[in-house]
Enzyme design. Sequence first.
Site, short mmCIF file in Angstrom:
data_model
loop_
_atom_site.label_atom_id
_atom_site.label_comp_id
_atom_site.label_asym_id
_atom_site.label_seq_id
_atom_site.Cartn_x
_atom_site.Cartn_y
_atom_site.Cartn_z
CG HIS A 57 -0.40 0.09 2.53
ND1 HIS A 57 0.39 -0.89 3.09
CD2 HIS A 57 -0.50 1.06 3.47
CE1 HIS A 57 0.74 -0.53 4.31
NE2 HIS A 57 0.22 0.66 4.58
CG HIS A 59 -0.03 4.41 4.68
ND1 HIS A 59 -0.75 3.65 5.56
CD2 HIS A 59 -0.87 5.39 4.25
CE1 HIS A 59 -1.97 4.14 5.69
NE2 HIS A 59 -2.07 5.19 4.89
CG ASP A 61 4.71 3.16 7.40
OD1 ASP A 61 3.78 3.65 6.73
OD2 ASP A 61 4.54 2.24 8.23
CG HIS A 62 4.07 0.09 4.28
ND1 HIS A 62 4.04 -1.22 4.71
CD2 HIS A 62 3.60 0.84 5.32
CE1 HIS A 62 3.57 -1.26 5.95
NE2 HIS A 62 3.28 -0.02 6.33
CG HIS A 115 -4.04 0.38 6.66
ND1 HIS A 115 -3.98 0.97 7.90
CD2 HIS A 115 -2.84 0.62 6.07
CE1 HIS A 115 -2.79 1.52 8.05
NE2 HIS A 115 -2.08 1.33 6.96
CG ASP A 134 0.46 -1.33 7.74
OD1 ASP A 134 1.34 -2.17 7.97
OD2 ASP A 134 0.68 -0.10 7.72
CG HIS A 172 3.62 -1.44 11.52
ND1 HIS A 172 4.43 -0.34 11.67
CD2 HIS A 172 2.92 -1.25 10.38
CE1 HIS A 172 4.21 0.50 10.65
NE2 HIS A 172 3.30 -0.04 9.85
FE FE Z 1 2.54 0.88 8.08
ZN ZN Z 2 0.06 1.68 6.51
#
Ligand code: FE
Ligand code: ZN
Length: 256
Positions: A57, A59, A61-62, A115, A134, A172
């Site tokens: 996805h 985001h 942090d990915h 998400h 996530d 995570h």
């Molecule tokens: Fe994440």
């Molecule tokens: Zn995420």
Amino acid sequence: MAELEIYQFPCLSDNYGVLIRDKDSGHVASIDAPSADDVRAALAEKAWNLTHILTTHHHWDHTDGNLALKAETGCTIVGPRPEADKVPGIDVKVGEGDSYKFGGFEAKVFETPGHTAGHIIYWIPDASVAFVGDVLFAMGCGRVIEGSMDAMWNSIEKVAKLPPETMLYCGHEYTIANAKFALTVEPGNAALQARAKEVEELRAQGKPTLPTKLADELATNPFIRADSAEIRQVIGMENASNSEVFAEVRERKNRG
Ligand code: FE
Ligand code: ZN
């Protein structure tokens, strides 16, 4: 039979990076790319050459490492068709029902919105693994940010229907907080009590609690256990639908 090597490593503050390598072809994929530096270090440690990034996805942090890693290695970036415009450097767009050939393996793609609106997961049946980003965590699930609670519940059900021996790699390490919350909605679940102790010990030793076996999530994760009589009783929703129970449990976690 083809062999898939898997290397999971912590990165950023609480993310996991995962590298997979098909032994026969030598193809190496990073599941998401939370940080170019951390993925690069993991590649160096294994002496592996990156050929792919499989994005779950959009985001940051990915995907933060996408462009730098692509510039350095020329890797192919595979990602979710429904949110392709938000995935830096995307080359191949995949969605529900697609199969992506990775060396000698097939990664089956499911769309799992909730998400994010276009989140996808990758299931590699021949290696009994799924990369769920996530959507689901050990005893937890992702925040419902871009979709409805109903959509998220449907997405979680897709994961729940995979073979129970499937190992789930998640985005995570939130496990300790998840276990504490899970015990508030299902305090009498013996499997959950035992697992909460187990993960406390793992974290005290600085060890990861992931990946997690789907069978263990089915036994302990309150977000997948909407049909649990105890959860329904604790939250006072004995006759609600599974989706409604999920939504209430998720709301409680948000507040808690
Ligand atoms: Fe994440
Ligand atoms: Zn995420």
